[in-house]
Design a protein around this motif. Structure first.
Motif, PDB file in Angstrom:
ATOM      1  N   PRO A  37       0.827  -1.200   0.000  1.00  0.00           N
ATOM      2  CA  PRO A  37       0.000   0.000   0.000  1.00  0.00           C
ATOM      3  C   PRO A  37       0.864   1.254   0.000  1.00  0.00           C
ATOM      4  O   PRO A  37       2.012   1.251   0.431  1.00  0.00           O
ATOM      5  N   GLY A  38       0.307   2.326  -0.513  1.00  0.00           N
ATOM      6  CA  GLY A  38       1.015   3.605  -0.522  1.00  0.00           C
ATOM      7  C   GLY A  38       1.805   3.872  -1.776  1.00  0.00           C
ATOM      8  O   GLY A  38       2.543   4.860  -1.831  1.00  0.00           O
ATOM      9  N   GLN A  39       1.654   3.020  -2.819  1.00  0.00           N
ATOM     10  CA  GLN A  39       2.413   3.246  -4.049  1.00  0.00           C
ATOM     11  C   GLN A  39       1.972   4.514  -4.765  1.00  0.00           C
ATOM     12  O   GLN A  39       2.735   5.091  -5.546  1.00  0.00           O
ATOM     13  N   ALA A  40       0.747   4.954  -4.507  1.00  0.00           N
ATOM     14  CA  ALA A  40       0.247   6.164  -5.163  1.00  0.00           C
ATOM     15  C   ALA A  40       0.543   7.417  -4.348  1.00  0.00           C
ATOM     16  O   ALA A  40       0.150   8.520  -4.751  1.00  0.00           O
ATOM     17  N   ALA A  41       1.230   7.267  -3.231  1.00  0.00           N
ATOM     18  CA  ALA A  41       1.475   8.420  -2.365  1.00  0.00           C
ATOM     19  C   ALA A  41       2.450   9.393  -3.019  1.00  0.00           C
ATOM     20  O   ALA A  41       3.438   8.997  -3.645  1.00  0.00           O
ATOM     21  N   ALA A  42       2.167  10.694  -2.856  1.00  0.00           N
ATOM     22  CA  ALA A  42       3.070  11.730  -3.348  1.00  0.00           C
ATOM     23  C   ALA A  42       4.271  11.839  -2.408  1.00  0.00           C
ATOM     24  O   ALA A  42       4.229  11.357  -1.261  1.00  0.00           O
TER      25      ALA A  42
ATOM     26  N   VAL B 260      -5.014   9.861  -1.549  1.00  0.00           N
ATOM     27  CA  VAL B 260      -5.840  10.672  -2.438  1.00  0.00           C
ATOM     28  C   VAL B 260      -5.040  11.857  -2.961  1.00  0.00           C
ATOM     29  O   VAL B 260      -4.041  12.289  -2.369  1.00  0.00           O
ATOM     30  N   THR B 261      -5.512  12.393  -4.069  1.00  0.00           N
ATOM     31  CA  THR B 261      -4.981  13.651  -4.599  1.00  0.00           C
ATOM     32  C   THR B 261      -5.716  14.808  -3.913  1.00  0.00           C
ATOM     33  O   THR B 261      -6.762  14.606  -3.273  1.00  0.00           O
ATOM     34  N   PRO B 262      -5.221  16.034  -4.044  1.00  0.00           N
ATOM     35  CA  PRO B 262      -5.948  17.172  -3.454  1.00  0.00           C
ATOM     36  C   PRO B 262      -7.382  17.287  -3.966  1.00  0.00           C
ATOM     37  O   PRO B 262      -8.299  17.619  -3.199  1.00  0.00           O
TER      38      PRO B 262
ATOM     39  N   PHE C 146     -10.740  11.809   8.528  1.00  0.00           N
ATOM     40  CA  PHE C 146      -9.690  12.813   8.657  1.00  0.00           C
ATOM     41  C   PHE C 146      -8.970  12.922   7.317  1.00  0.00           C
ATOM     42  O   PHE C 146      -8.567  11.905   6.723  1.00  0.00           O
ATOM     43  N   LEU C 147      -8.806  14.168   6.850  1.00  0.00           N
ATOM     44  CA  LEU C 147      -8.174  14.455   5.557  1.00  0.00           C
ATOM     45  C   LEU C 147      -6.985  15.388   5.766  1.00  0.00           C
ATOM     46  O   LEU C 147      -7.137  16.481   6.336  1.00  0.00           O
ATOM     47  N   ARG C 148      -5.808  14.918   5.288  1.00  0.00           N
ATOM     48  CA  ARG C 148      -4.616  15.763   5.414  1.00  0.00           C
ATOM     49  C   ARG C 148      -3.533  15.306   4.440  1.00  0.00           C
ATOM     50  O   ARG C 148      -3.171  14.130   4.420  1.00  0.00           O
ATOM     51  N   ASN C 149      -3.027  16.241   3.648  1.00  0.00           N
ATOM     52  CA  ASN C 149      -1.815  16.037   2.852  1.00  0.00           C
ATOM     53  C   ASN C 149      -1.784  14.698   2.133  1.00  0.00           C
ATOM     54  O   ASN C 149      -0.857  13.907   2.289  1.00  0.00           O
TER      55      ASN C 149
END
Length: 286
Positions: free
Chosen positions: A127-132, A211-213, A255-258
């Motif tokens: 998991p997290g491969q799409a993370a910026a 997620v993206t912004p 919760f949504l952040r960065n």
């Protein structure tokens, strides 16, 4: 005195001939003596060679391997059997010569086994491969909680085996079908706290979703439309809703952040500070 009369004159003078008889007989006697002397000489030579060479050299077979030894050296060519007076040294013949088409054996490497993922993880990709860049990437659910929070969850088990079946309805941290579809379509990590014996009226489900912004803004808009209360918390946006009934309390916390969306649904469970504990662990080193 002519040679023809020499023998007669010697006889007349009182000297006897070594061999009596007519001339023909004397010639045969001389020939016999010569033959005897030649034979004797051959015997002496053979005896001398035998003594010096310690025996006659033995035959050499067709492969070139010497069957005897001698004191001298000798060479020869040919495919048949020959003899010599020396010692021959021949390298051994290989027992097997690879053919022109024979190739060396090859070893096929065995593929390394894939480690079993923690329950709730994808077996094909972490998991997290799409993370910026700079966005937390927890690889396992245990990275989300402190030991104190795990202790506060009591008898609930993290990702029990039965919860891995998608048909059990414990795969999403929300009851909203639109938000569930978003979770399924995005890169996410699912963490389920539930009874180890099967479904019950107590448990917590949390999805860590990357997620993206734009996606984050759309999620918040959907939460507001569904009646959740949203406010600022820990450099992000927190949206909550809770319903109390005679059977207990259940609700959702988001919760949504960065680049991260924490979607949590709970039923009769949820120690104080559960979401904040995850926030603190995710962004501890960021």
């Amino acid at each position: 005195m002519s040679p023809e009369n020499a023998a007669e004159n010697e006889s007349a003078a009182g000297h006897s001939s070594p061999v009596g008889g007519p001339p023909a007989a004397r010639r045969r006697a001389w020939i016999g003596l010569a033959a005897f002397a030649s034979a004797l000489l051959i015997v002496l030579v053979v005896a001398l060679v035998w003594r010096v060479g310690e025996g006659f050299p033995r035959a050499v077979d067709a492969t070139g391997t010497a069957n005897g030894t001698g004191s001298g050296t000798g060479t020869g060519t040919g495919t048949g059997t020959g003899t010599g007076t020396g010692t021959a040294t021949v390298p051994p013949t290989p027992t097997k010569t690879p053919g022109a088409t024979e190739s060396p054996a090859t070893v096929t490497p065995t593929q390394a086994p894939t480690a079993n993922p923690e329950p709730g993880q994808s077996a094909t990709a972490a998991p997290g491969q799409a993370a910026a860049p700079g966005v937390p990437r927890p690889a396992t659910c245990t990275q989300l909680y402190t030991p104190e929070m795990i202790h506060a969850l009591g008898d609930l088990t993290l990702n029990p085996e039965w919860s891995q079946d998608q048909d059990n309805g414990v795969a999403h941290g929300t009851d909203d079908s639109e938000l569930r579809a978003q979770i399924d379509a995005l890169d996410h990590l699912t963490c389920v706290w539930a009874s180890p014996y099967g479904g019950s009226d107590t448990g917590i489900i949390t999805n860590v979703v990357w997620v993206t912004p734009e996606q984050s803004a759309a999620v918040e808009a959907r939460l507001v439309a569904k009646g959740l209360e949203c406010f600022n918390q820990s450099e992000g946006r927190r949206c909550v809703i809770q319903t109390n009934t005679v059977d207990g309390a259940f609700g959702e916390s988001h919760f949504l952040r960065n680049g991260i969306w924490l979607a949590t649904k709970y039923t009769n469970a949820g120690p104080l500070g559960y979401t904040q504990n995850i926030i603190d662990n995710l962004w501890m080193g960021v």
